[in-house]
Scaffold this active site. Structure first.
Site, PDB file in Angstrom:
ATOM      1  N   TRP A  80      51.706 -17.008 -35.490  1.00 27.78           N
ATOM      2  CA  TRP A  80      52.510 -15.821 -35.822  1.00 27.78           C
ATOM      3  C   TRP A  80      52.311 -15.445 -37.285  1.00 27.78           C
ATOM      4  O   TRP A  80      52.158 -14.268 -37.617  1.00 27.78           O
ATOM      5  CB  TRP A  80      53.989 -16.054 -35.504  1.00 27.78           C
ATOM      6  CG  TRP A  80      54.236 -16.313 -34.053  1.00 27.78           C
ATOM      7  CD1 TRP A  80      54.786 -17.434 -33.506  1.00 27.78           C
ATOM      8  CD2 TRP A  80      53.933 -15.447 -32.942  1.00 27.78           C
ATOM      9  NE1 TRP A  80      54.841 -17.316 -32.141  1.00 27.78           N
ATOM     10  CE2 TRP A  80      54.327 -16.121 -31.759  1.00 27.78           C
ATOM     11  CE3 TRP A  80      53.360 -14.180 -32.837  1.00 27.78           C
ATOM     12  CZ2 TRP A  80      54.178 -15.553 -30.495  1.00 27.78           C
ATOM     13  CZ3 TRP A  80      53.206 -13.619 -31.569  1.00 27.78           C
ATOM     14  CH2 TRP A  80      53.612 -14.298 -30.419  1.00 27.78           C
ATOM     15  N   ASP A  92      59.816 -14.063 -41.094  1.00 32.10           N
ATOM     16  CA  ASP A  92      59.929 -13.954 -39.641  1.00 32.10           C
ATOM     17  C   ASP A  92      60.851 -15.092 -39.195  1.00 32.10           C
ATOM     18  O   ASP A  92      60.512 -16.273 -39.336  1.00 32.10           O
ATOM     19  CB  ASP A  92      58.529 -14.111 -39.033  1.00 32.10           C
ATOM     20  CG  ASP A  92      58.510 -14.057 -37.509  1.00 32.10           C
ATOM     21  OD1 ASP A  92      59.591 -14.053 -36.892  1.00 32.10           O
ATOM     22  OD2 ASP A  92      57.391 -14.034 -36.952  1.00 32.10           O
ATOM     23  N   LYS A 122      64.469 -15.401 -28.382  1.00 29.82           N
ATOM     24  CA  LYS A 122      64.510 -16.849 -28.571  1.00 29.82           C
ATOM     25  C   LYS A 122      65.964 -17.321 -28.672  1.00 29.82           C
ATOM     26  O   LYS A 122      66.367 -18.256 -28.002  1.00 29.82           O
ATOM     27  CB  LYS A 122      63.753 -17.272 -29.833  1.00 29.82           C
ATOM     28  CG  LYS A 122      62.363 -16.633 -30.044  1.00 29.82           C
ATOM     29  CD  LYS A 122      61.375 -16.969 -28.975  1.00 29.82           C
ATOM     30  CE  LYS A 122      60.061 -16.198 -28.961  1.00 29.82           C
ATOM     31  NZ  LYS A 122      59.335 -15.939 -30.150  1.00 29.82           N
TER      32      LYS A 122
HETATM   33  C1  LIG Z   1      57.982 -15.146 -30.342  1.00 29.38           C
HETATM   34  C2  LIG Z   1      57.626 -14.937 -31.759  1.00 29.38           C
HETATM   35  C3  LIG Z   1      57.005 -13.759 -32.215  1.00 29.38           C
HETATM   36  C4  LIG Z   1      56.595 -12.642 -31.278  1.00 29.38           C
HETATM   37  O1  LIG Z   1      57.708 -11.934 -30.914  1.00 29.38           O
HETATM   38  P1  LIG Z   1      57.600 -10.629 -30.005  1.00 29.38           P
HETATM   39  O2  LIG Z   1      59.029 -10.194 -29.986  1.00 29.38           O
HETATM   40  O3  LIG Z   1      57.062 -11.046 -28.686  1.00 29.38           O
HETATM   41  O4  LIG Z   1      56.711  -9.664 -30.695  1.00 29.38           O
HETATM   42  C5  LIG Z   1      56.756 -13.630 -33.556  1.00 29.38           C
HETATM   43  N1  LIG Z   1      57.083 -14.611 -34.417  1.00 29.38           N
HETATM   44  C6  LIG Z   1      57.675 -15.745 -34.021  1.00 29.38           C
HETATM   45  C7  LIG Z   1      58.025 -16.788 -35.026  1.00 29.38           C
HETATM   46  C8  LIG Z   1      57.965 -15.943 -32.683  1.00 29.38           C
HETATM   47  O5  LIG Z   1      58.556 -17.080 -32.283  1.00 29.38           O
END
Ligand SMILES: *Cc1c(COP(=O)(O)O)cnc(C)c1O
Length: 361
Positions: free
Chosen positions: A102, A172, A196
């Site tokens: 990511w 993020d 999540k």
């Molecule tokens: C799941 C995840 C993403 C991707 O998220 P989307 O909502 O599917 O775009 C990005 N960064 C992290 C840390 C994630 O766990």
């Protein structure tokens, strides 16, 4: 069929209490005679829902007034573009720490809009640690410094934040939002996809310091400009109404049933300790991450034998522990133990692993 313990990395478990409330309100929300799914987003009933959801998020995360809270779509993945489009407008430079897929995607996307620099990476050891950072190597005039706070795939987490001085820190927090208290004032932007730890997929939370809004690159699509959404209370277009409502229910659960983020953190620490303590003494299973950088949310582990890993995943599934197969880039297993996973779920998993170890050594 009974509900399983779902260790999926995302979309993932929601608190049963939340699902039950949603079920009870599915056809008729309050006295409105309609489902939240059917409501006009411009109605006063819906406005009350989104306002309450924002207020609860602000209260739980202690988000100061000089930050905007936006409810967007497009997932965390859209933020990989939205952050540079909105922030990479001073020097046009930004720094990145590559701690997994990511983080790497955020870096690659930003490199399309400006000068993206990698200050450190843990790719050399399959991202099994968080690199030690030396502020002397940071770009002094960067427009922002980006980290992925909790690395969902590899199971690492920053336990201390980099000191970026006046350079806005952008994180993020998709897989750790609301898992423990966080000092919002340390950040310029925090963003998270909901699926999540917060809600079903569909809403993306962006918490952005107000002075960072309003400087977007000229090429920025209207929908990708933070200003557009800040000026319109996240209602420039139709927001993901139902998902925001579920997020509100989850926030109420954290506030009222759990008792806030300090308690959430204690429960998450207890769950993680149960699993890590077991892994540390096991002769069959072992964790893949260096101890000091372990995630509270995602726990990857292996036996070292692919066939045995597959046997374990299949046996676990049959016993009601689902989605334990690890990410293909790490192999083995991964237990995601987000907020909604009860302590009993982890206790039961550990007991199952103990039994499996006895039978397979
Ligand atoms: C799941 C995840 C993403 C991707 O998220 P989307 O909502 O599917 O775009 C990005 N960064 C992290 C840390 C994630 O766990």
């Amino acid at each position: 069929m009974a509900r399983v313990y779902n260790f999926s990395a995302g979309p993932s478990m929601l608190p049963l209490e939340v699902l039950q409330t949603a079920a009870a309100e599915l056809c008729e929300f309050g006295t409105t005679g309609q489902s939240v799914m059917e409501m006009s987003h411009r109605s006063k009933e819906y406005q009350a829902i989104i306002d309450e959801t924002q207020a609860l998020l602000r209260e739980l995360m202690q988000i100061p007034d000089d930050y905007e809270v936006l409810f967007l779509q497009g997932g965390a993945s859209s933020q990989f573009a939205m952050v540079p489009l909105n922030l990479m407008t001073g020097s046009g430079k930004a720094d990145f720490v590559i701690t997994g897929q990511w983080a790497n995607k955020a870096y690659k996307e930003a490199a399309r809009y400006g000068q993206a620099n990698v200050v450190a990476s843990s790719a050399d050891k399959t991202y099994s640690y968080i690199p030690k950072l030396d502020p002397a190597t940071f770009t002094k005039d960067a427009d922002y410094f980006h980290i992925c706070m909790n690395n969902t795939i590899y199971g690492t987490k920053y336990h201390t934040l980099p000191d970026t001085g006046d350079v806005p820190l952008v994180a993020d927090i998709s897989s750790c939002i609301l898992s423990e208290p966080i000092d919002v004032t340390r950040f310029g932007v925090l963003y998270a996809g909901a699926q999540k730890n917060l809600a079903p997929a569909g809403v993306t939370i962006v918490i952005v310091r107000k002075d960072l809004i309003g400087h977007a690159q000229d090429i920025t699509p209207t929908m990708f400009n933070y200003q557009t959404h800040a000026d319109n209370g996240s209602m420039f277009n139709t927001p993901p109404c139902y998902t925001i409502y579920i997020a509100g229910l989850v926030l109420k659960w954290i506030k009222n049933t759990i008792g806030g983020l300090e308690n959430m953190q204690k429960i998450n620490q207890k769950k993680a300790a149960l699993l890590y303590d077991f892994l540390d003494q096991s002769k069959l299973f072992h964790g893949t991450v260096v101890k000091e950088d372990r995630s509270l949310m995602n726990v990857p582990f292996v036996t070292g034998n692919d066939e045995l890993d597959a046997k374990f995943v299949a046996a676990a599934k049959a016993a009601g522990f689902v989605n334990l197969k690890g990410h293909r880039s790490v192999g083995g297993m991964r237990a995601s133990i987000y907020n909604a996973m009860p302590v009993e779920g982890v206790q039961a998993l550990v007991a199952f692993m103990e039994q499996f170890e006895k039978e397979n050594r």
